[in-house]
Scaffold this motif. Structure first.
Motif, PDB file in Angstrom:
ATOM      1  N   LYS A 120     -57.000 -20.593  40.162  1.00  0.00           N
ATOM      2  CA  LYS A 120     -58.415 -20.339  40.428  1.00  0.00           C
ATOM      3  C   LYS A 120     -59.223 -21.524  39.916  1.00  0.00           C
ATOM      4  O   LYS A 120     -59.345 -21.730  38.710  1.00  0.00           O
ATOM      5  N   TYR A 122     -62.651 -24.523  41.200  1.00  0.00           N
ATOM      6  CA  TYR A 122     -63.960 -24.572  41.841  1.00  0.00           C
ATOM      7  C   TYR A 122     -64.099 -25.892  42.601  1.00  0.00           C
ATOM      8  O   TYR A 122     -63.656 -26.954  42.132  1.00  0.00           O
ATOM      9  N   GLU A 128     -65.707 -20.715  44.160  1.00  0.00           N
ATOM     10  CA  GLU A 128     -64.364 -20.395  43.659  1.00  0.00           C
ATOM     11  C   GLU A 128     -63.333 -20.584  44.761  1.00  0.00           C
ATOM     12  O   GLU A 128     -63.523 -20.129  45.888  1.00  0.00           O
ATOM     13  N   THR A 130     -59.161 -20.146  45.433  1.00  0.00           N
ATOM     14  CA  THR A 130     -57.855 -19.662  45.001  1.00  0.00           C
ATOM     15  C   THR A 130     -56.814 -20.062  46.032  1.00  0.00           C
ATOM     16  O   THR A 130     -57.132 -20.585  47.103  1.00  0.00           O
ATOM     17  N   GLY A 207     -62.251 -27.399  37.211  1.00  0.00           N
ATOM     18  CA  GLY A 207     -62.320 -26.108  36.536  1.00  0.00           C
ATOM     19  C   GLY A 207     -62.122 -26.264  35.044  1.00  0.00           C
ATOM     20  O   GLY A 207     -62.091 -27.391  34.527  1.00  0.00           O
TER      21      GLY A 207
END
Length: 280
Positions: A120, A122, A128, A130, A207
């Motif tokens: 996960k 960004y 976001e 995934t 992230g």
């Protein structure tokens, strides 16, 4: 001087006195004992020969060839390898058909040991991202950082050239993915400005440090800070590109020795191979 007459009676008295002394002064007359062989000869067959034969047989049984010790070690190693392989297979993510996805290759229905896993992160717009958003598309993934002085920019430029070659020459669309290994300095805005200089279609991901370390570990990517001088430092890493199929399985890993044209041909071969297997 004693005369013979006097000496003889006195000598007799002494001999008689010695005969009357108690043991151990009295001489003993022992019976003659005969000793028999206990069968230590080679051809003996007495009962005392049996322990010697058993002892020799035990020595012969203990001196076994080396194969008696190597074989159990090999079996133990094979058992450990099977256990590790089984655990690796459990890490494989079972894929199902995603809503809106036109087709899923048949091999997506089977679990295989794979490099990669859930994540996960960004993108440059702080959305976001995934692993589920990559399913159904071919992905070319690269781990780098925007402050890399030499190898990093050359690899990002190669990725941009590969995307152009695949679309213009082979009519293949692929998602170019750049994941930073320096999230402390590579903010979403920094990633966007850096990647737009090569190709705006390259997706940049960042992230938290823990999330970046997790995905790097999933893809066996090495990185480490080196030559730290105050706030300035370099990051030593493995510069590999990973080709992921629509099932998110890592199909190929490409090093820095590949040129853009060679990389485009290799990716085309894998795409055609997967397309042929899905139609059969």
């Amino acid at each position: 001087m004693l005369t013979p007459r006097v000496l003889k009676p006195s000598l007799l008295r002494r001999l008689r006195a010695a005969a009357e002394l108690p043991p151990p002064w009295r001489p003993r007359i022992l019976p003659v004992q005969t000793y028999h062989s206990r069968g230590y000869s080679n051809g003996g067959s007495s009962k005392y020969d049996r322990p010697m034969r058993q002892f020799s047989e035990q020595n012969e049984s203990t001196s076994r060839p080396l194969i008696y010790y190597v074989a159990p070690a090999l079996l133990a190693f094979a058992g450990i390898a099977t256990f590790v392989h089984y655990n690796d297979e459990r890490r494989a993510v079972p894929f199902a058909k995603v809503p809106g996805q036109t087709s899923v290759p048949k091999r997506c229905n089977t679990n295989r040991p794979a490099i990669g896993g859930p994540f996960k992160l960004y993108d440059t717009e702080k959305n976001e991202v995934t692993e589920s958003k990559l399913r159904g598309n071919w992905t070319l993934m690269y781990f780098g950082y925007t402050s890399c002085p030499d190898v990093g920019p050359a690899e990002v430029q190669k990725m941009a050239d590969v995307v152009k070659l695949l679309e213009s020459k082979y009519a293949i669309k692929i998602i170019p993915l750049f994941i930073t290994i320096d999230p402390q300095r590579d903010s979403p805005s920094q990633l966007k400005a850096y990647l737009s200089e090569f190709d705006p279609r390259i997706v940049g991901l960042t992230g938290p440090i823990s999330a970046v370390r997790q995905i790097a570990q999933e893809y066996r990517v090495f990185f480490k800070r080196v030559e730290e001088v105050g706030q300035d430092y370099l990051v030593e890493s493995s510069h590999n590109m990973y080709l992921l199929d629509p099932c998110l399985e890592t199909v190929r890993c490409f090093g820095t020795e590949y040129e853009a044209s060679d990389l485009a041909e290799a990716i085309t071969t894998e795409v055609q191979k997967a397309s042929a297997s899905s139609t059969n």
